[in-house]
Design an enzyme around this catalytic site. Structure first.
Site: not given
Length: 158
Positions: A63, A74
């Site tokens: 993040e 992913e």
């Protein structure tokens, strides 16, 4: 006007029902959540990709205070796999997530951006990617990205 019905088959299984290879992959995805950087959402996601040559590549969400600058587990995993092993298809991708309470109780699907990247990776190698979505209760097993993205956008539209 007509209606088009789109159906997706999802195999629901337990961890014990997975093959040994798939259990190792789910374990690697779960372990990858420990390397997540999620100070804002506190939602750690890990992914593990089994490549055609047997190598397992992992990644986690990263993040940023400017949310669009971060990236999902992913995409971290697939971009690394595609850049380091450009001739190897992804056979299987396992995804796991946890929050402050532990691993999630229901399988979480990839976001839309990740689904598009999964689709492109599958098409790049012309090889269906098996997808395992882990939760503490059950695991969703999907055969190919079309199961997640039935009306997908691809190069055929360009």
């Amino acid at each position: 006007m007509k209606t088009i019905k789109i159906e997706t088959n999802v195999c629901v299984c337990t961890y014990a029902e997975l093959s040994e290879e798939e259990r190792r992959l789910v374990d690697a995805a779960k372990e990858a959540t420990s390397r997540s950087y999620a100070p804002y959402s506190h939602f750690a996601v890990g992914a593990a990709a089994l490549l055609g040559n047997g190598i397992v590549v992992t990644g986690s969400n990263q993040e940023n205070a400017a949310y669009p600058s971060g990236t999902c587990a992913e995409r971290t995993t697939l971009f690394y796999a595609n850049s380091q092993y450009p001739d190897q298809p992804v056979k299987t991708l396992a995804i796991a997530a946890r929050n402050a309470s532990g691993f999630v109780e229901s399988p979480i699907p990839p976001c839309g951006a990740c689904r598009q990247v999964l689709l492109e990776t599958e098409r790049r190698y012309n090889h269906l990617m098996r997808i395992l979505l882990h939760s503490e209760k059950e695991i969703y097993c999907l055969e190919g990205v079309k199961s997640l993205l039935p009306l997908s956008f691809g190069a055929e539209y360009l």
